[in-house]
Design an enzyme around this catalytic site. Structure first.
Site, PDB file in Angstrom:
ATOM      1  N   TYR A   1      16.201  85.729  52.303  1.00 57.02           N
ATOM      2  CA  TYR A   1      16.090  87.182  52.126  1.00 57.02           C
ATOM      3  C   TYR A   1      15.189  87.791  53.199  1.00 57.02           C
ATOM      4  CZ  TYR A   1      18.626  87.879  47.769  1.00 57.02           C
ATOM      5  OH  TYR A   1      19.622  87.996  46.828  1.00 57.02           O
ATOM      6  N   GLU A   2      14.138  87.087  53.527  1.00 54.82           N
ATOM      7  CA  GLU A   2      13.202  87.602  54.538  1.00 54.82           C
ATOM      8  C   GLU A   2      13.905  87.769  55.887  1.00 54.82           C
ATOM      9  OE1 GLU A   2       9.598  85.397  54.646  1.00 54.82           O
ATOM     10  OE2 GLU A   2       8.764  86.565  56.293  1.00 54.82           O
TER      11      GLU A   2
ATOM     12  N   LYS B   1      14.094  98.844  36.287  1.00 51.91           N
ATOM     13  CA  LYS B   1      13.999  99.671  35.073  1.00 51.91           C
ATOM     14  C   LYS B   1      12.786  99.257  34.250  1.00 51.91           C
ATOM     15  CE  LYS B   1      18.860 100.689  34.735  1.00 51.91           C
ATOM     16  NZ  LYS B   1      20.055  99.860  34.646  1.00 51.91           N
TER      17      LYS B   1
ATOM     18  N   GLU C   1      14.861  77.198  40.471  1.00 52.98           N
ATOM     19  CA  GLU C   1      15.901  78.208  40.735  1.00 52.98           C
ATOM     20  C   GLU C   1      16.910  78.147  39.593  1.00 52.98           C
ATOM     21  OE1 GLU C   1      16.629  80.835  42.873  1.00 52.98           O
ATOM     22  OE2 GLU C   1      18.207  80.915  41.385  1.00 52.98           O
TER      23      GLU C   1
ATOM     24  N   ASP D   1      13.200  89.053  42.151  1.00 47.73           N
ATOM     25  CA  ASP D   1      14.031  90.175  41.720  1.00 47.73           C
ATOM     26  C   ASP D   1      13.130  91.335  41.285  1.00 47.73           C
ATOM     27  OD1 ASP D   1      16.420  88.754  42.110  1.00 47.73           O
ATOM     28  OD2 ASP D   1      16.166  87.734  40.196  1.00 47.73           O
TER      29      ASP D   1
HETATM   30  C1  LIG Z   1      16.204  87.851  45.367  1.00 49.33           C
HETATM   31  S1  LIG Z   1      16.400  86.132  45.253  1.00 49.33           S
HETATM   32  C2  LIG Z   1      15.286  85.489  46.497  1.00 49.33           C
HETATM   33  C3  LIG Z   1      15.617  84.074  46.867  1.00 49.33           C
HETATM   34  C4  LIG Z   1      14.655  83.416  47.879  1.00 49.33           C
HETATM   35  N1  LIG Z   1      13.337  83.265  47.324  1.00 49.33           N
HETATM   36  C5  LIG Z   1      14.596  84.175  49.178  1.00 49.33           C
HETATM   37  O1  LIG Z   1      13.559  84.812  49.441  1.00 49.33           O
HETATM   38  O2  LIG Z   1      15.562  84.135  49.936  1.00 49.33           O
HETATM   39  C6  LIG Z   1      15.505  85.766  43.754  1.00 49.33           C
HETATM   40  C7  LIG Z   1      15.877  84.421  43.185  1.00 49.33           C
HETATM   41  O3  LIG Z   1      15.033  84.143  42.081  1.00 49.33           O
HETATM   42  C8  LIG Z   1      15.798  83.518  41.071  1.00 49.33           C
HETATM   43  N2  LIG Z   1      15.096  83.772  39.784  1.00 49.33           N
HETATM   44  C9  LIG Z   1      14.830  84.985  39.254  1.00 49.33           C
HETATM   45  N3  LIG Z   1      14.185  84.868  38.079  1.00 49.33           N
HETATM   46  C10 LIG Z   1      14.043  83.524  37.866  1.00 49.33           C
HETATM   47  C11 LIG Z   1      13.481  82.761  36.801  1.00 49.33           C
HETATM   48  N4  LIG Z   1      12.959  83.366  35.724  1.00 49.33           N
HETATM   49  N5  LIG Z   1      13.508  81.409  36.892  1.00 49.33           N
HETATM   50  C12 LIG Z   1      14.084  80.806  37.978  1.00 49.33           C
HETATM   51  N6  LIG Z   1      14.646  81.485  39.009  1.00 49.33           N
HETATM   52  C13 LIG Z   1      14.625  82.826  38.962  1.00 49.33           C
HETATM   53  C14 LIG Z   1      17.161  84.175  41.171  1.00 49.33           C
HETATM   54  O4  LIG Z   1      18.187  83.372  40.619  1.00 49.33           O
HETATM   55  C15 LIG Z   1      17.300  84.349  42.686  1.00 49.33           C
HETATM   56  O5  LIG Z   1      17.947  83.249  43.289  1.00 49.33           O
END
Ligand SMILES: C[S@@+](CC[C@H](N)C(=O)[O-])C[C@H]1O[C@@H](n2cnc3c(N)ncnc32)[C@H](O)[C@@H]1O
Length: 210
Positions: free
Chosen positions: A191-192, A121, A68, A117
């Site tokens: 998130y789920e 775009k 993370e 994420d």
């Molecule tokens: C939308 S959140 C979902 C968090 C969690 N997996 C959930 O379902 O509740 C996406 C997470 O992925 C992390 N993240 C995105 N790209 C990443 C990367 N390249 N390396 C490490 N973490 C990443 C973001 O910081 C964020 O906390």
């Protein structure tokens, strides 16, 4: 307020080198030793850690690596983790792109991507954790027959990710457009929980490395 949060987050991360590796500590022996274990499992973008912690408890034989890049999310994970006394989980606080070169080939049994994420775009698509360049990395990391599981609320990301899969060497096991959350080898993420309360359909695929 922001500063107070940062101080709290920094402190808990600093106090637990056995549970979290920071981006400055990627050469640490703790990480090297953990990655030498069997039954490695990886979650990328572990957020506030609910999935990682539930799965590490449910599968004590797994050695769970959670990545993370957001420091506060990682600190919140740690706050939950310190009371658990789990020995089979290690969190890494960095962008996974910095970590790939340190991760051993064909040693991971499973990789989980939960609510990654969406990067809507077109010019951002290459940052999506399901983008073909990432799928190539996952093929390298997974053992033969190892699983990649992806869950999302986002229709566009899911549709595109299914397309990316077609160009990969993964074998499809399941594609579910309205996942009920009842699969055994799974756990609900932060998130789920939020999306399920809003009755947003969860999409999920599971594929296997050939
Ligand atoms: C939308 S959140 C979902 C968090 C969690 N997996 C959930 O379902 O509740 C996406 C997470 O992925 C992390 N993240 C995105 N790209 C990443 C990367 N390249 N390396 C490490 N973490 C990443 C973001 O910081 C964020 O906390």
């Amino acid at each position: 307020m922001r500063l107070r949060h940062r101080v709290w987050g920094d402190k808990i991360i600093e106090e637990h080198p056995e549970l979290v590796i920071t981006r400055e500590q990627l050469d640490s022996q703790i990480l090297t030793d953990f990655l030498a274990k069997d039954n490695l499992v990886l979650e990328i973008g572990s957020g506030k850690g609910d999935f990682a912690i539930q799965m590490a408890k449910k599968y004590p034989e797994w050695n769970f690596v959670g990545v993370e890049m957001n420091e506060m999310a990682l600190a919140i994970t740690l706050k939950k983790l310190v009371n658990e006394e789990l020995k089979n989980i290690l969190m890494i606080n960095c962008d996974v792109n910095r970590l790939f070169e340190l991760l051993p080939s064909h040693r991971f049994e499973r990789i989980f991507l939960n609510f990654s994420d969406p990067w809507p775009k077109k010019r951002q698509h290459k940052r999506r954790l399901t983008y073909p360049t990432f799928l190539t990395q996952y093929e390298r990391l997974l053992v033969k027959g190892g699983y990649l599981a992806f869950k999302t609320d986002n229709d566009e990301l899911f549709k595109d990710s299914c397309e990316y899969l077609k160009a990969s060497n993964f074998e499809t096991i399941t594609i579910d457009y309205n996942y009920d959350g009842h699969e055994i080898v799974d756990a609900q993420t932060e998130y789920e929980t939020k999306f399920r309360k809003q009755q947003i359909k969860i999409k999920r695929f599971v594929v296997r490395s050939k």
